[in-house]
Design a protein around this motif. Structure first.
Motif, PDB file in Angstrom:
ATOM      1  N   GLU A  45       0.943  -1.273   0.088  1.00  0.00           N
ATOM      2  CA  GLU A  45      -0.095   0.063   0.070  1.00  0.00           C
ATOM      3  C   GLU A  45       0.707   1.374   0.099  1.00  0.00           C
ATOM      4  O   GLU A  45       0.273   2.552  -0.275  1.00  0.00           O
ATOM      5  CB  GLU A  45      -1.143  -0.121   1.218  1.00  0.00           C
ATOM      6  CG  GLU A  45      -0.307  -0.369   2.447  1.00  0.00           C
ATOM      7  CD  GLU A  45      -0.341  -1.876   2.992  1.00  0.00           C
ATOM      8  OE1 GLU A  45      -0.476  -1.940   4.062  1.00  0.00           O
ATOM      9  OE2 GLU A  45      -0.304  -2.625   2.004  1.00  0.00           O
ATOM     10  N   ASP A  46       2.074   1.245   0.301  1.00  0.00           N
ATOM     11  CA  ASP A  46       3.110   2.353   0.435  1.00  0.00           C
ATOM     12  C   ASP A  46       3.007   2.763  -1.116  1.00  0.00           C
ATOM     13  O   ASP A  46       3.630   3.977  -1.237  1.00  0.00           O
ATOM     14  CB  ASP A  46       4.422   1.950   0.802  1.00  0.00           C
ATOM     15  CG  ASP A  46       4.339   1.606   2.396  1.00  0.00           C
ATOM     16  OD1 ASP A  46       3.233   2.293   3.372  1.00  0.00           O
ATOM     17  OD2 ASP A  46       5.317   1.000   2.896  1.00  0.00           O
ATOM     18  N   LEU A  47       2.910   1.983  -1.976  1.00  0.00           N
ATOM     19  CA  LEU A  47       3.241   2.504  -3.557  1.00  0.00           C
ATOM     20  C   LEU A  47       2.114   3.043  -4.104  1.00  0.00           C
ATOM     21  O   LEU A  47       1.850   3.641  -5.056  1.00  0.00           O
ATOM     22  CB  LEU A  47       3.798   1.124  -4.383  1.00  0.00           C
ATOM     23  CG  LEU A  47       4.859   0.560  -3.855  1.00  0.00           C
ATOM     24  CD1 LEU A  47       5.345  -0.756  -4.932  1.00  0.00           C
ATOM     25  CD2 LEU A  47       6.165   1.301  -3.852  1.00  0.00           C
ATOM     26  N   ARG A  48       0.869   2.822  -3.286  1.00  0.00           N
ATOM     27  CA  ARG A  48      -0.633   3.096  -4.124  1.00  0.00           C
ATOM     28  C   ARG A  48      -0.917   4.643  -4.170  1.00  0.00           C
ATOM     29  O   ARG A  48      -1.728   5.046  -4.671  1.00  0.00           O
ATOM     30  CB  ARG A  48      -1.547   2.354  -3.460  1.00  0.00           C
ATOM     31  CG  ARG A  48      -1.362   1.018  -3.619  1.00  0.00           C
ATOM     32  CD  ARG A  48      -2.731   0.341  -3.143  1.00  0.00           C
ATOM     33  NE  ARG A  48      -2.414  -1.260  -3.328  1.00  0.00           N
ATOM     34  CZ  ARG A  48      -2.675  -2.137  -2.526  1.00  0.00           C
ATOM     35  NH1 ARG A  48      -3.137  -2.000  -1.454  1.00  0.00           N
ATOM     36  NH2 ARG A  48      -2.446  -3.528  -3.005  1.00  0.00           N
ATOM     37  N   SER A  49       0.138   5.465  -3.617  1.00  0.00           N
ATOM     38  CA  SER A  49       0.045   7.094  -3.840  1.00  0.00           C
ATOM     39  C   SER A  49       0.153   7.333  -5.458  1.00  0.00           C
ATOM     40  O   SER A  49      -0.011   8.358  -5.619  1.00  0.00           O
ATOM     41  CB  SER A  49       0.745   7.801  -2.915  1.00  0.00           C
ATOM     42  OG  SER A  49       2.090   7.624  -2.815  1.00  0.00           O
ATOM     43  N   VAL A  54       3.593   1.367 -14.570  1.00  0.00           N
ATOM     44  CA  VAL A  54       4.975   0.732 -14.791  1.00  0.00           C
ATOM     45  C   VAL A  54       5.469   1.536 -13.504  1.00  0.00           C
ATOM     46  O   VAL A  54       6.306   1.009 -12.623  1.00  0.00           O
ATOM     47  CB  VAL A  54       5.495   0.885 -15.941  1.00  0.00           C
ATOM     48  CG1 VAL A  54       7.157   0.425 -15.683  1.00  0.00           C
ATOM     49  CG2 VAL A  54       4.959  -0.276 -16.974  1.00  0.00           C
ATOM     50  N   TRP A  55       5.515   2.810 -13.546  1.00  0.00           N
ATOM     51  CA  TRP A  55       6.430   3.611 -12.746  1.00  0.00           C
ATOM     52  C   TRP A  55       5.893   3.606 -11.009  1.00  0.00           C
ATOM     53  O   TRP A  55       6.612   4.135 -10.208  1.00  0.00           O
ATOM     54  CB  TRP A  55       6.559   4.912 -13.173  1.00  0.00           C
ATOM     55  CG  TRP A  55       7.478   4.844 -14.356  1.00  0.00           C
ATOM     56  CD1 TRP A  55       6.841   4.894 -15.578  1.00  0.00           C
ATOM     57  CD2 TRP A  55       8.733   4.857 -14.396  1.00  0.00           C
ATOM     58  NE1 TRP A  55       8.095   4.805 -16.570  1.00  0.00           N
ATOM     59  CE2 TRP A  55       9.119   4.611 -15.483  1.00  0.00           C
ATOM     60  CE3 TRP A  55       9.838   4.900 -13.320  1.00  0.00           C
ATOM     61  CZ2 TRP A  55      10.686   4.595 -16.092  1.00  0.00           C
ATOM     62  CZ3 TRP A  55      11.155   4.966 -13.682  1.00  0.00           C
ATOM     63  CH2 TRP A  55      11.485   4.817 -15.007  1.00  0.00           C
ATOM     64  N   ARG A  56       4.701   3.002 -10.843  1.00  0.00           N
ATOM     65  CA  ARG A  56       4.143   2.767  -9.396  1.00  0.00           C
ATOM     66  C   ARG A  56       5.477   1.732  -8.729  1.00  0.00           C
ATOM     67  O   ARG A  56       5.684   2.224  -7.570  1.00  0.00           O
ATOM     68  CB  ARG A  56       3.039   2.222  -9.452  1.00  0.00           C
ATOM     69  CG  ARG A  56       2.529   1.348  -8.045  1.00  0.00           C
ATOM     70  CD  ARG A  56       1.150   1.033  -7.993  1.00  0.00           C
ATOM     71  NE  ARG A  56       0.181   2.236  -7.774  1.00  0.00           N
ATOM     72  CZ  ARG A  56      -1.229   1.879  -7.621  1.00  0.00           C
ATOM     73  NH1 ARG A  56      -1.586   0.709  -7.280  1.00  0.00           N
ATOM     74  NH2 ARG A  56      -2.144   2.797  -7.538  1.00  0.00           N
TER      75      ARG A  56
END
Length: 405
Positions: A45-49, A54-56
């Protein structure tokens, strides 16, 4: 740049020259080994901002985002396909439709990372050999980056939709007298002479972008790992990239189960499937591959041994499907789910149908079919396999008569 090393997949030698595509020591294939220690402190979930795409997944990528060349690739839908699942007898069937990438295929994932790496290195000219989709993607990303682009296409072996894209985006298109393997040999020679930065999947950075399709599938399924993922196999980098992503998610502790990776090849271009049938870790190249699925019409796949490693390591499977089975699956997906894929993409669905009928795939499995390209890439094949338009007079009665017939 993101912390990583380039190593030889065969002998383990670390390679420092950023412009070579094979091991200077043994001639083996190269791969990227990421330093994932920083990611181990993170949660999905830290990446979902960051918007899905691809760049997520930049923490898993070996290129500094400061050099990013992007046209918003990735973020493709994962369809729940109840009608398709009922037809083939696997109710929990999903389709990951890569045809909704910017140039209409999964190759955009690899190209955003590959061209970003070229940008990072200061390259001015990029190039590739291609059966179509790679050239379309590279031409678009080179245009975005302001780089010169040369693509080497096998003469008469490229679908018109793909050729049109390469021309449209301004690439220098060279029609080579020979097949894909001949075109690739010429492109590699140009690369070895440092006349272009090669962006075929032999480049170890290309599969790094392609592995993002697995990250997205996990994201979309909230990390509920499917039992099986089915992919078409041509040059074989995609199934290897998916396997590499699985191992990286295991390394950071985000998954504790491995999906069975299943590779499907056209009967007329099937060195990987033939090797699997013999339980071999190596394959015998085919000199004259032939199939209606032009995107996987490859007889000597660069990543063929890597594909076999991916299949064996996950308890997966490989098989072939006929051109007739491919076209049937293409039409089934369109008429049951409203999804238009090119023939090579339909190989994954054809494989699902065949392996379920043979009892290899269980009816209760959760299966994801990756469909790699848009049907409009190859409109001629669609038109040639559908009924022609109905000739009709210009009246309501004429229309009613035509429809009733």
């Amino acid at each position: 740049m993101a912390a990583h090393r380039v190593i030889c997949w065969d002998c383990g030698e670390e390679v420092d020259d950023p412009f070579v595509n094979t091991c200077p020591r043994c001639g083996g294939l190269l791969t990227v080994k990421m330093d994932l220690e920083p990611v181990k402190e993170m949660k999905p979930e830290d990446l979902r901002s960051t918007p899905i795409g691809v760049w997520r997944y930049a923490p898993f990528m070996p290129v500094d985002p400061a050099h990013k060349v992007s046209i918003q690739e990735g973020g493709t839908p994962l369809y729940t396909t109840a009608a398709l699942g009922a037809e083939v007898g696997v109710k929990n069937t999903f389709v990951k439709f890569e045809g909704l990438n910017p140039t209409g295929s999964f190759k955009d994932r690899g190209m955003t990372i590959g061209v970003s790496r070229a940008n990072e290195l200061g390259a001015k000219v990029v190039g590739c050999a291609s059966t179509g989709n790679t050239s379309a993607a590279l031409a678009a990303y080179a245009a975005k980056a302001g780089m010169k682009c040369a693509v080497f296409l096998p003469s008469g072996k490229v679908a018109m939709g793909k050729l049109a894209q390469a021309l449209f985006f301004g690439a220098k298109v060279l029609s080579i007298d020979g097949n894909f393997d001949d075109a690739l040999a010429l492109a590699r020679k140009m690369s070895e002479e440092r006349k272009l930065y090669l962006l075929n999947s032999i480049n170890p950075y290309r599969p790094e972008g392609q592995k993002s399709v697995l990250f997205e599938i996990m994201d979309q399924l909230r990390y509920n790992v499917p039992d099986r993922i089915i992919l078409p196999v041509g040059n074989a980098a995609n199934i290897w990239a998916v396997y590499k992503a699985i191992t990286e998610l295991q390394e950071v502790g985000w998954i504790d189960k491995v999906p069975m990776l299943t590779g499907i090849q056209a009967e007329g271009a099937s060195p990987v499937a033939q090797a699997f049938a013999k339980s071999s870790e190596t394959f015998v190249p085919e000199e004259n591959p032939e199939t209606v699925a032009t995107a996987i019409r490859i007889g000597n796949p660069i990543s063929g041994r890597k594909a076999l490693k991916a299949i064996y390591s996950t308890g997966g499977y490989a098989t072939t499907v006929t051109d007739a089975e491919i076209i049937s699956a293409q039409q089934l997906l369109g008429r049951k789910e409203g999804v238009c894929v090119e023939p090579a993409s339909a190989a994954s669905v054809a494989g699902l149908r065949k392996l379920r009928a043979e009892g290899i795939i269980d009816r209760d499995e959760r299966v994801v079919c990756i469909c790699t390209g848009n049907g409009l890439k190859d409109p001629d094949t669609i038109i040639n396999n559908c009924a022609p338009p109905i000739k009709c007079g210009n009246s309501v009665a004429d229309v009613e008569r035509a429809l009733s017939e």
